[in-house]
Design an enzyme around this catalytic site. Structure first.
Site, PDB file in Angstrom:
ATOM      1  N   GLU A 103     -40.876 -10.186  -7.275  1.00  0.00           N
ATOM      2  CA  GLU A 103     -41.187 -11.478  -6.618  1.00  0.00           C
ATOM      3  C   GLU A 103     -42.398 -11.895  -6.446  1.00  0.00           C
ATOM      4  O   GLU A 103     -43.110 -12.750  -6.850  1.00  0.00           O
ATOM      5  CB  GLU A 103     -40.147 -12.105  -5.509  1.00  0.00           C
ATOM      6  CG  GLU A 103     -38.803 -12.099  -6.091  1.00  0.00           C
ATOM      7  CD  GLU A 103     -38.113 -10.608  -6.393  1.00  0.00           C
ATOM      8  OE1 GLU A 103     -37.134 -10.484  -7.046  1.00  0.00           O
ATOM      9  OE2 GLU A 103     -38.527  -9.842  -5.679  1.00  0.00           O
ATOM     10  N   HIS A 156     -55.711 -12.619   7.861  1.00  0.00           N
ATOM     11  CA  HIS A 156     -56.948 -12.127   6.999  1.00  0.00           C
ATOM     12  C   HIS A 156     -56.767 -12.571   5.418  1.00  0.00           C
ATOM     13  O   HIS A 156     -57.798 -12.656   4.688  1.00  0.00           O
ATOM     14  CB  HIS A 156     -56.752 -10.576   7.025  1.00  0.00           C
ATOM     15  CG  HIS A 156     -57.008  -9.927   8.184  1.00  0.00           C
ATOM     16  ND1 HIS A 156     -57.228  -8.751   8.507  1.00  0.00           N
ATOM     17  CD2 HIS A 156     -57.123 -10.667   9.595  1.00  0.00           C
ATOM     18  CE1 HIS A 156     -57.710  -8.450   9.719  1.00  0.00           C
ATOM     19  NE2 HIS A 156     -57.497  -9.614  10.405  1.00  0.00           N
TER      20      HIS A 156
END
Length: 142
Positions: A71, A98
């Site tokens: 996925e 981040h």
């Protein structure tokens, strides 16, 4: 916030539980399928969900499968998508802080539903730090 949600058969059970959890907390959900545990190809459902995020029709996406690997790979083929496969709270937090991940991939066979919901909750509530991280995001987009 509008969330694109998609899974294959191996992530269907968690998708349905997460969908109800999201709705109960006021999120709008666009469910791209699948609609059962009958064997299917994850690409048929994951790609349209990722495209909805990339096109701005949804703010973020959550995709699910057995491991979440296929996925994540599929979602990341869509330009503008930064899909993070997360397996714990730390990976979820860092994917937002981040990497400014806009799609979350989870593996139903890899964690309990309670852990999955904790990850979703943290991922949705964590902001991108920007700064030095934005330079890297810009480089990815080139």
């Amino acid at each position: 916030m509008k969330i694109a949600l998609a899974s294959d058969h191996a992530g269907y059970k968690y998708k349905e539980i997460i969908k109800e959890w999201l709705k109960s907390r006021g999120y709008e959900v666009a469910d791209f399928g699948t609609d059962s545990e009958e064997s299917c190809s994850y690409t048929d459902f994951i790609r349209p969900a990722a495209e909805a995020v990339a096109e701005g029709k949804c703010d973020r996406g959550i995709v699910l499968g057995g491991s979440g690997n296929g996925e994540a790979i599929t979602a990341n083929k869509v330009r503008g998508i930064r899909c993070a496969l997360c397996w714990d709270l730390r990976s979820a937090r860092l994917s937002r802080e981040h990497n400014n991940a806009n799609v979350l991939s989870l593996g139903q066979r890899m964690m309990s539903i309670e852990e999955a919901i904790e990850i979703v909750e943290l991922w949705l509530s964590t902001d991108f730090e920007g700064g030095r991280h934005q330079t890297r995001i810009d480089a990815i987009e080139k």
